[in-house]
Design a protein around this motif. Structure first.
Motif, PDB file in Angstrom:
ATOM      1  N   GLY A 100       4.678   2.071  -3.131  1.00 51.91           N
ATOM      2  CA  GLY A 100       4.815   2.939  -1.839  1.00 51.91           C
ATOM      3  C   GLY A 100       6.483   3.525  -1.533  1.00 51.91           C
ATOM      4  O   GLY A 100       6.882   3.070  -1.621  1.00 51.91           O
ATOM      5  N   TYR A 101       6.849   4.659  -2.034  1.00 49.91           N
ATOM      6  CA  TYR A 101       7.752   5.786  -1.602  1.00 49.91           C
ATOM      7  C   TYR A 101       7.630   6.286   0.047  1.00 49.91           C
ATOM      8  O   TYR A 101       6.876   7.473   0.192  1.00 49.91           O
ATOM      9  CB  TYR A 101       8.400   6.819  -2.690  1.00 49.91           C
ATOM     10  N   GLN A 141      11.468   3.259  -1.206  1.00 55.08           N
ATOM     11  CA  GLN A 141      11.188   2.521  -2.467  1.00 55.08           C
ATOM     12  C   GLN A 141      10.566   1.415  -1.546  1.00 55.08           C
ATOM     13  O   GLN A 141      11.065   0.175  -1.657  1.00 55.08           O
ATOM     14  CB  GLN A 141      10.668   2.470  -3.597  1.00 55.08           C
ATOM     15  N   SER A 159       7.915  12.617   4.377  1.00 52.26           N
ATOM     16  CA  SER A 159       6.447  12.216   3.338  1.00 52.26           C
ATOM     17  C   SER A 159       6.675  11.369   2.597  1.00 52.26           C
ATOM     18  O   SER A 159       7.184  10.020   2.250  1.00 52.26           O
ATOM     19  CB  SER A 159       6.822  13.806   2.087  1.00 52.26           C
ATOM     20  N   TYR A 160       5.709  10.122   2.810  1.00 56.87           N
ATOM     21  CA  TYR A 160       5.310   9.637   1.851  1.00 56.87           C
ATOM     22  C   TYR A 160       3.989   9.627   0.707  1.00 56.87           C
ATOM     23  O   TYR A 160       3.544  10.317   1.345  1.00 56.87           O
ATOM     24  CB  TYR A 160       4.671   8.538   2.527  1.00 56.87           C
ATOM     25  N   TYR A 161       4.923   8.790  -0.300  1.00 59.06           N
ATOM     26  CA  TYR A 161       3.270   9.168  -1.060  1.00 59.06           C
ATOM     27  C   TYR A 161       3.294   7.870  -1.937  1.00 59.06           C
ATOM     28  O   TYR A 161       3.763   6.771  -1.632  1.00 59.06           O
ATOM     29  CB  TYR A 161       2.621  10.169  -2.437  1.00 59.06           C
ATOM     30  N   GLY A 162       1.462   7.102  -2.122  1.00 59.28           N
ATOM     31  CA  GLY A 162       1.657   5.812  -2.772  1.00 59.28           C
ATOM     32  C   GLY A 162       1.369   5.713  -4.351  1.00 59.28           C
ATOM     33  O   GLY A 162       1.612   7.169  -4.782  1.00 59.28           O
ATOM     34  N   ASP A 171      -3.787  -1.073   3.603  1.00 64.13           N
ATOM     35  CA  ASP A 171      -4.506  -0.721   1.928  1.00 64.13           C
ATOM     36  C   ASP A 171      -3.938  -2.338   1.965  1.00 64.13           C
ATOM     37  O   ASP A 171      -4.942  -2.660   0.663  1.00 64.13           O
ATOM     38  CB  ASP A 171      -3.559   0.259   1.206  1.00 64.13           C
ATOM     39  N   PRO A 211      -1.341   1.150  -4.694  1.00 61.55           N
ATOM     40  CA  PRO A 211      -0.916   1.820  -4.084  1.00 61.55           C
ATOM     41  C   PRO A 211      -0.370   1.041  -2.982  1.00 61.55           C
ATOM     42  O   PRO A 211      -2.192   0.520  -2.410  1.00 61.55           O
ATOM     43  CB  PRO A 211      -1.021   3.156  -3.967  1.00 61.55           C
ATOM     44  N   ASN A 234       9.778   9.551   1.080  1.00 56.35           N
ATOM     45  CA  ASN A 234      10.336  10.441   0.829  1.00 56.35           C
ATOM     46  C   ASN A 234      12.264  10.723   2.014  1.00 56.35           C
ATOM     47  O   ASN A 234      12.071  10.196   2.877  1.00 56.35           O
ATOM     48  CB  ASN A 234      11.098  11.633   0.168  1.00 56.35           C
ATOM     49  N   PRO A 292       0.292   5.885  -8.181  1.00 64.40           N
ATOM     50  CA  PRO A 292      -1.015   6.310  -8.411  1.00 64.40           C
ATOM     51  C   PRO A 292      -2.094   5.142  -8.798  1.00 64.40           C
ATOM     52  O   PRO A 292      -3.322   5.105  -8.473  1.00 64.40           O
ATOM     53  CB  PRO A 292      -0.165   6.571  -9.823  1.00 64.40           C
ATOM     54  N   ASN A 323       1.014   3.928   4.136  1.00 61.91           N
ATOM     55  CA  ASN A 323       1.796   4.200   4.883  1.00 61.91           C
ATOM     56  C   ASN A 323       1.902   3.345   6.313  1.00 61.91           C
ATOM     57  O   ASN A 323       1.206   3.646   7.068  1.00 61.91           O
ATOM     58  CB  ASN A 323       2.080   5.685   5.028  1.00 61.91           C
TER      59      ASN A 323
END
Length: 276
Positions: free
Chosen positions: A163-164, A151, A183-186, A259, A191, A166, A188, A194
């Motif tokens: 952002g995360y 994280q 995998s990456y996800y920001g 970003d 964010p 995994n 909500p 990547n």
């Protein structure tokens, strides 16, 4: 905490039975030793558990599941391997238990993150301020669970970006603690992008580099003024969480290009281990 100037003593939540721990300028920091009578322990030092405080958590996630603390954010003792070193870590015992392995904080005295290989392996800084937990300790924590997310938090004032990544993992010491993530996800809201695993600028499979153990081939640790995982390319990395705070040279300052662009005035940066 005893302040020599004001002569005021502020006790930790843990209580009165303390031992001398470390000096911090004009302040002296104390930690609870134990409230045990060798039979029953009404309260254990944070991170310890059992009838006689004889056991210790592996990391902050383990502490969450064992309910070792009443407050969310605390400094805790952990022992990532069963017979290994007992260390202190910054923990958030909410959200499944989060272990903080890097902190940059503008309210704290600055810590130089342009350190050698041994420092980055063993850890450095101040548990009550800016610090790096140590690659060997992060590696050992990662071995205890099938899935942990990296994280990443960047903050300016009251606004934060998150952002995360995994399935974060590191290779062992002999192979240079090579970086790997799934995998990456920001988050909500707000964010971060990547900056770690998107081709052609991915850090996947790259070993950790410091100024005295530079695997980048491009003098990246010296240019970025901190150790990190770097590409074998002239631009080194699209992120520099271990750079210098508010530095005039952007390349060696704290930044996260995706970003967040050319901003480098962040007041807080955190790298965390979050059990999936």
């Amino acid at each position: 905490m005893f302040d020599r100037k004001t002569k005021i003593c502020l006790m930790f939540e843990s209580g009165e039975n303390c031992f001398h721990h470390e000096n911090i300028g004009d302040k002296v920091c104390y930690r609870l030793k134990s409230l045990c009578n060798n039979v029953n322990c009404p309260r254990c030092p944070i991170g310890y558990y059992g009838d006689a405080c004889q056991q210790i958590i592996q990391d902050c996630s383990d502490g969450h599941h064992r309910n070792v603390a009443r407050k969310a954010s605390l400094i805790s003792y952990i022992q990532p391997t069963s017979k290994g070193e007992i260390i202190e870590a910054k923990c958030n015992f909410d959200y499944g238990g989060i272990t903080l392995f890097q902190l940059r904080e503008s309210l704290c005295d600055p810590v130089d993150f342009n350190r050698n290989w041994i420092d980055y392996v063993n850890g450095f800084g101040y548990i009550h301020g800016e610090y790096w937990l140590g690659l060997k300790h992060v590696y050992n924590i990662l071995q205890n669970y099938p899935a942990i997310a990296l994280q990443v938090n960047f903050q300016y004032g009251y606004r934060g970006w998150q952002g995360y990544f995994n399935y974060f993992s590191l290779s062992d010491h002999d192979t240079g603690y090579k970086f790997s993530a799934g995998s990456y996800y920001g988050a909500p809201v707000d964010p971060i992008g990547n900056s770690l695993t998107v081709a052609p600028n991915s850090l996947e499979g790259r070993p950790f580099s410091t100024y005295d153990n530079d695997i980048s081939g491009n003098d990246c640790p010296n240019r970025f003024k901190g150790g990190f995982w770097f590409m074998n390319k002239a631009n080194c990395s699209r992120a520099n969480p271990n750079g210098r705070r508010n530095h005039t040279n952007f390349e060696s300052s704290l930044f996260w290009l995706d970003d967040l662009g050319d901003r480098n005035d962040f007041t807080k940066v955190q790298l965390r281990l979050n059990r999936i």
